[in-house]
Scaffold this active site. Structure first.
Site, PDB file in Angstrom:
ATOM      1  N   HIS A   1       0.820  -1.207   0.000  1.00 22.75           N
ATOM      2  CA  HIS A   1       0.000   0.000   0.000  1.00 22.75           C
ATOM      3  C   HIS A   1       0.855   1.259   0.000  1.00 22.75           C
ATOM      4  CE1 HIS A   1      -4.259  -1.378   0.885  1.00 22.75           C
ATOM      5  NE2 HIS A   1      -3.563  -2.460   0.575  1.00 22.75           N
TER       6      HIS A   1
ATOM      7  N   ASP B   1      -5.297   6.121   2.417  1.00 22.97           N
ATOM      8  CA  ASP B   1      -5.424   4.671   2.270  1.00 22.97           C
ATOM      9  C   ASP B   1      -6.591   4.156   3.104  1.00 22.97           C
ATOM     10  OD1 ASP B   1      -3.182   2.227   1.484  1.00 22.97           O
ATOM     11  OD2 ASP B   1      -4.946   1.739   2.683  1.00 22.97           O
TER      12      ASP B   1
HETATM   13  N1  UDP Z   1       8.733  -5.379  -3.244  1.00 23.50           N
HETATM   14  C1  UDP Z   1      10.067  -5.108  -3.492  1.00 23.50           C
HETATM   15  N2  UDP Z   1      10.994  -5.984  -3.042  1.00 23.50           N
HETATM   16  C2  UDP Z   1      10.682  -7.124  -2.370  1.00 23.50           C
HETATM   17  C3  UDP Z   1       9.312  -7.394  -2.118  1.00 23.50           C
HETATM   18  C4  UDP Z   1       8.372  -6.504  -2.578  1.00 23.50           C
HETATM   19  O1  UDP Z   1      10.412  -4.085  -4.111  1.00 23.50           O
HETATM   20  O2  UDP Z   1      11.577  -7.879  -2.004  1.00 23.50           O
HETATM   21  C5  UDP Z   1       7.717  -4.410  -3.702  1.00 23.50           C
HETATM   22  C6  UDP Z   1       7.082  -4.818  -5.009  1.00 23.50           C
HETATM   23  O3  UDP Z   1       7.825  -4.299  -6.105  1.00 23.50           O
HETATM   24  C7  UDP Z   1       5.698  -4.220  -4.891  1.00 23.50           C
HETATM   25  C8  UDP Z   1       5.408  -4.270  -3.408  1.00 23.50           C
HETATM   26  O4  UDP Z   1       6.665  -4.397  -2.754  1.00 23.50           O
HETATM   27  O5  UDP Z   1       5.700  -2.880  -5.320  1.00 23.50           O
HETATM   28  C9  UDP Z   1       4.548  -5.458  -3.019  1.00 23.50           C
HETATM   29  O6  UDP Z   1       3.229  -5.183  -3.328  1.00 23.50           O
HETATM   30  P1  UDP Z   1       2.208  -6.310  -3.816  1.00 23.50           P
HETATM   31  O7  UDP Z   1       0.890  -5.638  -4.015  1.00 23.50           O
HETATM   32  O8  UDP Z   1       2.738  -7.053  -4.978  1.00 23.50           O
HETATM   33  O9  UDP Z   1       2.141  -7.356  -2.639  1.00 23.50           O
HETATM   34  P2  UDP Z   1       1.975  -7.234  -1.041  1.00 23.50           P
HETATM   35  O10 UDP Z   1       3.321  -7.009  -0.502  1.00 23.50           O
HETATM   36  O11 UDP Z   1       1.021  -6.101  -0.780  1.00 23.50           O
HETATM   37  O12 UDP Z   1       1.409  -8.569  -0.680  1.00 23.50           O
END
Ligand code: UDP
Length: 487
Positions: free
Chosen positions: A23, A115
């Site tokens: 988020h 948010d």
């Molecule tokens: N992300 C990252 N590195 C990591 C893990 C996640 O940059 O090792 C970033 C990814 O690029 C994305 C966000 O964290 O922008 C994760 O959002 P997503 O909606 O895919 O999944 P959530 O973490 O909310 O389950």
């Protein structure tokens, strides 16, 4: 993106991200998008997240854009706040209530983009008279699917958790099972089954509109449904990750990387074009050690190159986590990966955008978080879908059944990250291997997915540039705020 041609009187927009990667990261990007379109953007931050946000906007400030971070000072009696990038969706942020109220009364911005996980915030904001625009992190397909489930309840009265049903009222045939639905969606109306701290529902829909990280051509029928059937005023301004144009931007997104970027890029440089699968489950998911063990076997047996980001590992200890260094990997796995060069393991946080856009990467095994889905789409990559929680099973259907750019891993069991998911039967190594081979093995079907994925990538880039729909939506919200300003 750049600022629009006609000079606009300044519009002051506040952005109030939630804690947690999925988020927080896109909201910071959204603030940057609006600053590039001529708004004066202020990102509101708890003290501990301010440095992370500041890093992301340093470049914009140097280039003269009106963007800044406002750091809340917590009241002395406020409980401390977990603002780690991997903080849970149920994190209580109400310690920020009073500082927010005071700031809005003092500054009276033209709007605040907030948010929806700040569950307490609607009333506080509305009482100050500041226009409230909501961001909830999802795309339109999943929201329309939830809406149709609520309206028609096709999942009720089925004999089994695994009996397929079709979601009525959608333009595509979307088949689900109850096992893939969030627990809070299946719970009785009294909410008796809900995990603690997780409140769904629409506490206050009396907002000015919704900012969405998506773009019209990606899901046109679902955007129309979201706007016209569900009655939302929506500005689609994504994919906002594309706003990170240079290596520096991409590298500082979210947490500091657990791997040296150059080591990672050197490893990728040594591989052939499109030959590497990037494997990541986002910022939150805690996979069970049994699941990780099966994944390791499946990835190795596929014979394909991979970069695997091992995030948190679920266990029965304390906060439900065990060390990512645990002995759950198959014997000698890491040594073999080092010797053969087949796999690079990253424990912790990876520079995801840098990796996805590297020419050696040809596929993405993803948990189908909406940001990851969009980032995969924007990089032109077909995907192996491995949904776990939240609305991820819907995103899987979108990737596979609507866009036609994915292979399912066989994950069918929704679980909340905060519930002990080691009771869930893992997706076995054979299924992992088969899905990876199908995507990366060069068959006709996979090539067709690759072709379609490249088309969607081009659409994404068109959307955010001048003349594109997302560019126009960002300008149109600013214009609307401006006109209200002049009233
Ligand atoms: N992300 C990252 N590195 C990591 C893990 C996640 O940059 O090792 C970033 C990814 O690029 C994305 C966000 O964290 O922008 C994760 O959002 P997503 O909606 O895919 O999944 P959530 O973490 O909310 O389950």
């Amino acid at each position: 993106m750049g600022s629009s041609s006609a000079p606009l009187p300044p519009v002051e927009m506040f952005f109030f991200p939630f804690v947690g990667g999925g988020h927080q990261i896109p909201m910071v990007d959204i603030a940057r998008v609006f600053a590039a379109h001529g708004a004066s953007s202020t990102i509101l931050a708890a003290p501990s997240s301010a440095p992370v946000f500041q890093r992301s906007i340093d470049g914009d400030q140097k280039s003269g854009r009106a963007i800044r971070v406002h750091t809340f000072q917590l009241h002395e009696d406020a409980v401390s706040l977990d603002t780690d990038t991997s903080a849970a969706p149920s994190t209580d942020t109400s310690a920020l209530l009073e500082p927010l109220r005071e700031l809005l009364i003092e500054r009276k911005p033209n709007c605040i983009v907030v948010d929806s996980f700040h569950r307490w915030s609607a009333e506080v904001i509305d009482a100050t008279g500041v226009l409230r625009i909501v961001f909830n992190g999802n795309g339109c397909f999943s929201r329309c699917s939830f809406e149709m489930l609520d309206a028609h309840k096709p999942h009720e009265g089925l004999d089994s958790e695994y009996e397929p049903f079709v979601i009525p009222g959608l333009p595509h045939k979307i088949e689900m099972t109850r096992s893939q639905l969030p627990h809070f969606h299946k719970a009785p109306p009294d909410g008796g089954n809900q995990p603690s701290g997780h409140r769904r529902g629409r506490p206050n829909n009396n907002h000015f509109g919704v900012v969405v990280n998506s773009f019209y051509d990606l899901e046109p029928q679902y955007v129309d449904c979201f706007r016209n059937v569900m009655g939302n005023r929506a500005w689609l301004v994504g994919p906002v990750s594309l706003f990170n144009r240079n290596v520096e931007d991409k590298a500082v997104r979210g947490k500091a990387s657990s791997v040296d970027e150059q080591t990672c890029l050197d490893w990728l440089d040594a591989k052939g074009p499109g030959s590497v699968l990037y494997v990541s489950f986002g910022s939150l998911a805690r996979l069970s050690s049994r699941q990780l063990h099966e994944l390791a076997h499946g990835l190795e047996a596929s014979g394909q190159n991979f970069v695997w980001v091992i995030g948190k590992v679920s266990g029965s200890e304390g906060n439900g986590e065990i060390s990512a260094d645990g002995d759950w990997l198959p014997d000698g796995f890491e040594e073999r990966m080092g010797e053969t060069g087949q796999g690079l393991l990253i424990r912790g946080w990876a520079p995801q955008l840098l990796i996805l856009e590297h020419p050696s990467v040809g596929g993405f095994m993803t948990h189908c978080g909406w940001n990851s889905t969009l980032e995969g789409v924007s990089s032109g990559l077909p995907m192996v879908t491995f949904p776990i929680s939240a609305e991820q099973f819907f995103n899987e259907k979108f990737i596979v059944d609507v866009l036609g750019i994915g292979v399912k891993s066989g994950s069918v069991e929704w679980s909340s990250w905060s519930w002990r998911n080691e009771v869930i039967e893992p997706v076995g190594r054979e299924k992992v291997e088969a899905a990876v081979r199908k995507l990366m093995g060069g068959g006709v079907e996979a090539e067709e997915m690759r072709r379609k994925a490249k088309e969607v990538k081009e659409m994404a880039r068109r959307a955010i540039n001048q003349g594109g729909t997302s560019y126009a939506d960002a300008d149109s919200l600013i214009r609307e705020l401006q006109n209200r300003n002049g009233d």
